[in-house]
Write an enzyme that holds these catalytic residues in place. Structure first.
Site, PDB file in Angstrom:
ATOM      1  N   GLY A   1      46.706  55.504  37.110  1.00  0.00           N
ATOM      2  CA  GLY A   1      47.154  56.479  38.115  1.00  0.00           C
ATOM      3  C   GLY A   1      48.246  57.361  37.543  1.00  0.00           C
TER       4      GLY A   1
ATOM      5  CG  ASP B   1      50.985  45.286  34.330  1.00  0.00           C
ATOM      6  OD1 ASP B   1      51.859  45.548  33.495  1.00  0.00           O
ATOM      7  OD2 ASP B   1      51.109  44.434  35.231  1.00  0.00           O
TER       8      ASP B   1
ATOM      9  CG  ASP C   1      51.924  50.972  42.445  1.00  0.00           C
ATOM     10  OD1 ASP C   1      52.052  52.008  43.120  1.00  0.00           O
ATOM     11  OD2 ASP C   1      50.848  50.351  42.350  1.00  0.00           O
TER      12      ASP C   1
ATOM     13  NE  ARG D   1      43.683  53.043  38.113  1.00  0.00           N
ATOM     14  CZ  ARG D   1      44.013  53.827  39.137  1.00  0.00           C
ATOM     15  NH1 ARG D   1      43.102  54.578  39.726  1.00  0.00           N
ATOM     16  NH2 ARG D   1      45.253  53.854  39.585  1.00  0.00           N
TER      17      ARG D   1
ATOM     18  CB  THR E   1      52.721  52.817  37.435  1.00  0.00           C
ATOM     19  OG1 THR E   1      52.351  52.486  38.793  1.00  0.00           O
ATOM     20  CG2 THR E   1      53.615  51.719  36.916  1.00  0.00           C
TER      21      THR E   1
ATOM     22  CG  ASP F   1      52.808  47.552  39.463  1.00  0.00           C
ATOM     23  OD1 ASP F   1      53.069  48.404  38.597  1.00  0.00           O
ATOM     24  OD2 ASP F   1      51.653  47.355  39.881  1.00  0.00           O
TER      25      ASP F   1
ATOM     26  NE  ARG G   1      45.774  49.258  41.884  1.00  0.00           N
ATOM     27  CZ  ARG G   1      44.748  50.101  41.819  1.00  0.00           C
ATOM     28  NH1 ARG G   1      43.644  49.812  42.432  1.00  0.00           N
ATOM     29  NH2 ARG G   1      44.834  51.202  41.107  1.00  0.00           N
TER      30      ARG G   1
HETATM   31  O1  F6P Z   1      48.824  52.419  40.685  1.00  0.00           O
HETATM   32  C1  F6P Z   1      49.280  53.524  41.360  1.00  0.00           C
HETATM   33  C2  F6P Z   1      48.504  53.739  42.624  1.00  0.00           C
HETATM   34  O2  F6P Z   1      48.917  54.948  43.195  1.00  0.00           O
HETATM   35  C3  F6P Z   1      48.586  52.602  43.635  1.00  0.00           C
HETATM   36  O3  F6P Z   1      49.768  52.634  44.395  1.00  0.00           O
HETATM   37  C4  F6P Z   1      47.356  52.830  44.451  1.00  0.00           C
HETATM   38  O4  F6P Z   1      46.904  51.638  45.020  1.00  0.00           O
HETATM   39  C5  F6P Z   1      46.371  53.330  43.435  1.00  0.00           C
HETATM   40  O5  F6P Z   1      47.116  53.858  42.360  1.00  0.00           O
HETATM   41  C6  F6P Z   1      45.416  54.375  43.948  1.00  0.00           C
HETATM   42  O6  F6P Z   1      44.494  54.650  42.970  1.00  0.00           O
HETATM   43  P1  F6P Z   1      43.475  55.870  43.011  1.00  0.00           P
HETATM   44  O7  F6P Z   1      44.243  57.115  42.679  1.00  0.00           O
HETATM   45  O8  F6P Z   1      42.461  55.540  41.986  1.00  0.00           O
HETATM   46  O9  F6P Z   1      42.936  55.933  44.403  1.00  0.00           O
END
Ligand code: F6P
Length: 321
Positions: free
Chosen positions: A11, A103, A127, A72, A125, A129, A171
């Site tokens: 992300g 990660d 998050d 990804r 990120t 995390d 997430r």
């Molecule tokens: O990892 C960052 C994040 O924004 C999370 O908070 C969220 O769950 C996810 O990515 C959303 O992913 P996508 O952009 O693929 O919907």
């Protein structure tokens, strides 16, 4: 090292561009050729590279998103995809890679390092995390965005004596929800790290603040708790009689101009990552620990765990009454 590459993966996060800029400028300044890899590990597999120079990264320090695009990569997770990426690196003479992401991206960097392409990870990120880091690039901007959005919701919530239930990203982690929840004065904060009970942690808290005259409420819910905020708002209205609305903030949280903190830390980390590669050091993650930039073995970093600040959680509940 004479040639390195930089990619962004997973992300996107505000501040990634500042990190790319620092990597490119540090490399150029030290006589190292640097390729920008387009769309993360997919670009590494397909040789989707752009040779970067000092001016390729002009006017990006302030911009959200990533000029290198992100992905990804499903293919890179396979042995065949990984082999292709290594072959591509060898063909292009790439001796080291800086990976900016979370990660999942670091697992790819670890696997590449193990197969002879030294990689350095930079935590990017929203998050926050990543276990070895107090802070990740994009987290600060995201918190400020959430705060601004919820401040706006508060205006209308207050005007109508309503309860507004807001889902924020994260997430698997509650760092965004907890800190944003404090910053907006949320009556209740639900995060995946701490078990909760809607009756006790939402309804009773609302009722006790109602008894002291409070008429409008903000409830912050982390994405990772898997509570449907729209259903929760209906339940709150039915149980308390307070008219309720709900909102999922969604991807608006990931965009926007990076804050000072994100730009400065991204610049320090990008510079640090290239210096590691210049010393022929790979398989490392750059991390922020108490405002200092340090580095860890990627394997060790991926095996660390990070806990939520329980004291902060208690403070939030003691003060938002
Ligand atoms: O990892 C960052 C994040 O924004 C999370 O908070 C969220 O769950 C996810 O990515 C959303 O992913 P996508 O952009 O693929 O919907």
């Amino acid at each position: 090292m004479k040639t390195i590459a930089v990619l962004t993966s997973g992300g996107d996060a505000p501040g990634m561009n500042a990190a790319v800029r620092a990597v490119v400028r540090t490399a150029c300044k030290n006589g190292i050729k640097v390729y920008g890899v387009i769309r993360g590990y997919n670009g590494l597999i397909n040789g989707d590279f752009i040779e970067m120079d000092l001016r390729s990264v002009s006017d990006i320090i302030n911009r959200g998103g990533t000029i290198l695009y992100s992905a990804r990569s499903v293919e890179f997770a396979t042995e065949e995809g990984m082999r292709k990426a290594i072959r591509t690196c060898q063909e292009w003479g790439i001796e080291g890679v800086v990976v900016i992401g979370g990660d999942g991206s670091f697992r790819g960097a670890r696997d590449l390092s193990e197969r002879g392409i030294p990689c350095v990870g930079i935590p990017g990120t929203i998050d926050n995390d990543i276990a070895c880091c107090d802070y990740t690039i994009g987290y600060d901007t995201c918190l400020n965005t959430i705060m601004e959005m919820v401040d706006r919701l508060r205006d209308t919530s207050e005007s109508h004596d309503r309860c507004t239930v807001v889902e924020v990203m994260g997430r698997r982690a509650g760092y965004l929800a907890l800190n944003a929840g404090i910053a907006v004065g949320a009556t209740a904060i639900l995060i995946p790290e701490i078990p909760f009970d809607i009756e006790k942690h939402v309804i009773e808290r609302m009722e006790s603040t109602q008894r002291t005259g409070k008429k409008h409420f903000i409830i912050i819910v982390a994405e990772g708790v898997n509570v449907d905020v729209h259903e929760l708002a209906k339940e709150i209205e039915a149980r308390t009689g307070v008219e309720s609305r709900s909102m999922t903030l969604g991807h608006v949280q990931r965009g926007g101009y990076a804050t000072v903190k994100d730009r400065v830390m991204a610049t320090r980390m990008g510079n640090y990552a290239v210096k590691l590669l210049m010393d022929n050091i790979g398989n490392r993650v750059v991390a922020a620990q108490k405002e200092e930039v340090v580095d860890y073995d990627i394997f060790e970093a991926l095996n660390m765990s990070k806990s939520i600040d329980l004291e902060l959680y208690d403070i939030a509940h003691e003060v938002s009454i």
